[in-house]
Scaffold this active site. Structure first.
Site, mmCIF file in Angstrom:
data_model
loop_
_atom_site.group_PDB
_atom_site.id
_atom_site.type_symbol
_atom_site.label_atom_id
_atom_site.label_comp_id
_atom_site.label_asym_id
_atom_site.label_seq_id
_atom_site.Cartn_x
_atom_site.Cartn_y
_atom_site.Cartn_z
ATOM 1 N N HIS A 52 2.363 1.123 4.438
ATOM 2 C CA HIS A 52 2.897 0.256 5.058
ATOM 3 C C HIS A 52 4.382 0.050 5.157
ATOM 4 O O HIS A 52 5.026 0.208 3.945
ATOM 5 C CB HIS A 52 2.190 -1.157 5.051
ATOM 6 C CG HIS A 52 2.473 -1.700 3.737
ATOM 7 N ND1 HIS A 52 3.451 -2.509 3.509
ATOM 8 C CD2 HIS A 52 1.605 -1.779 2.740
ATOM 9 C CE1 HIS A 52 3.534 -2.846 2.295
ATOM 10 N NE2 HIS A 52 2.413 -2.478 1.826
ATOM 11 N N GLU B 134 -5.670 -3.352 0.328
ATOM 12 C CA GLU B 134 -4.858 -3.568 -0.879
ATOM 13 C C GLU B 134 -5.763 -3.834 -2.116
ATOM 14 O O GLU B 134 -6.965 -4.712 -1.616
ATOM 15 C CB GLU B 134 -3.788 -4.326 -0.543
ATOM 16 C CG GLU B 134 -2.820 -4.601 -1.805
ATOM 17 C CD GLU B 134 -2.281 -3.494 -2.578
ATOM 18 O OE1 GLU B 134 -2.955 -2.597 -2.971
ATOM 19 O OE2 GLU B 134 -1.078 -3.404 -2.299
#
Length: 410
Positions: free
Chosen positions: A127, A215
């Protein structure tokens, strides 16, 4: 040797006088064997790779030629070339025919099982810059899953999409598409939107939100001071196995990434990201996730050890690694990246050598030289060659002097 006749679906004329009767897909890999070139499809494979040309250099006049008539279901005419070689085959001839049979068998298996062509590449993208990358204090008041991109992160994502499109367009094909797998966190979804700005509607084959790509879980609403202590403890304990309180270890992430990998492989095998009527070889998979999750994905895909994983460096924001399809049908990082680029990511010379092997290997092959296959876990081989006493206790074994042993010494 086993005998296989031509397909029953093909109406054939009377056989030639000396029609060979050997198995086209079970050819002994030795000198003096007889070998078969089954059909026009295999000849096309051979012509594309140069093997058929090499074959004619070895044998200008094949021993036999047999042509079948049109099949009963009105399919186009199939041609079978059968070659009976002398017992004095050269290594060049054997290599040419071996490669041809391997390529033909793979294509024939794909046709029989209905498997689609594998995607041209799998692109891993971290990201863009997020609030948490600028200020770790954001995690104390915002759930990790709701951390957003910054303005810089959005621009990084848009630029990343343009870079990906340029990579794909270098293939110089018209029917290419992209398919996305994305973590459900806010910053990855925003990164996905930014990357998508580079593609028209018809270029995007689909998107799948995949929670297993999230994550690593560090716990809910992290206390900043406590997290600093926890991260220091992680270094002492070991980055892979240390589990954060109310959170995950990297080993936990490995387990869920393993599940995602199996799903991805199944999707690739059945071509789930393409419509049933589409059979394009120009599909590109893009995985938008987080730095640690992507490193674990690579570890799981290429079977890297814990030690090798801990030597890797994190992706930068919108950093990319490209796993590109090699001619054998496996994905290799060296198809797109240079050795220097992979060294900077943390790959060792041994890992890069394995990527070179991956470039040409076929699915199902095993690299006998790959250190994680076995020999590197043992040390007594070198000791035997060096004449070291194998009865001696290795230096990394902890020796504890017990009361009994000390009494015996006295």
């Amino acid at each position: 040797m086993a005998t296989i006749s031509p397909s029953r679906n093909i109406a054939r004329p009377s056989a030639p006088p000396r029609r060979p009767s050997w198995d086209p897909f079970n050819v002994p890999r030795k000198h003096g064997s007889r070998t078969l070139l089954p059909s026009s499809m295999e000849r096309q494979v051979a012509a594309a790779s140069g093997f058929y040309q090499g074959l004619h250099e070895c044998h200008e006049k094949p021993t036999q030629r047999w042509r079948s008539s049109q099949s009963s279901n009105n399919r186009k005419l199939e041609h079978f070339w059968r070659l009976e070689l002398d017992n004095n085959n050269t290594e060049k001839e054997i290599a040419i025919l071996d490669n041809l049979v391997c390529a033909s068998s793979a294509q024939q298996q794909q046709k029989q099982t209905g498997m689609r062509p594998r995607p041209q590449r799998i692109i891993l993208v971290r990201h863009g810059q997020s609030e948490g990358n600028i200020d770790e204090g954001a995690y104390t008041i915002i759930p990790d899953s709701k951390i957003a991109l910054t303005e810089v992160g959005w621009k990084q994502a848009v630029l990343c999409g343009k870079k990906i499109r340029k990579i794909i367009e270098n293939d110089d094909v018209d029917d290419w598409q992209v398919y996305f797998y994305v973590s459900p966190y806010r910053r990855t979804l925003q990164t996905l939107r930014g990357i998508g700005m580079a593609f028209e509607r018809e270029r995007i084959a689909g998107v799948r939100e995949e929670p297993r790509l999230r994550e690593q879980d560090f716990g809910n609403f992290q206390n900043r001071e406590r997290m600093q202590l926890q991260k220091a403890a992680r270094i002492r304990y070991g980055r892979f196995f240390y589990r954060f309180p109310n959170g995950e270890s990297v080993a936990d992430v490995y387990d869920r990434i393993t599940g995602f990998r199996e799903t991805l492989r199944a999707d690739i095998d059945v071509g789930r990201f393409q419509r049933p009527e589409v059979c394009s070889k120009s599909m590109n998979l893009i995985i938008v996730s987080h730095g640690l999750a992507l490193r674990v994905f690579l570890m799981r895909w290429y079977k890297w050890t814990v030690e090798q994983f801990e030597g890797l460096h994190n992706f930068g924001n919108t950093g990319m690694l490209v796993m590109q399809l090699g001619p054998g049908g496996r994905y290799s990082l060296t198809m797109h990246h240079t050795a220097d680029e992979l060294h900077s990511f943390g790959l060792t010379d041994t890992m890069i050598a394995d990527q070179e092997w991956q470039k040409r290997a076929q699915p199902g092959d095993l690299n006998p030289a790959w250190q994680t296959s076995g020999p590197s876990f043992f040390r007594h081989f070198d000791a035997m060659e060096q004449g070291i006493d194998l009865e001696e206790i290795p230096p990394d074994i902890i020796r504890i002097e017990t009361l009994e042993s000390s009494t015996e010494i006295m």
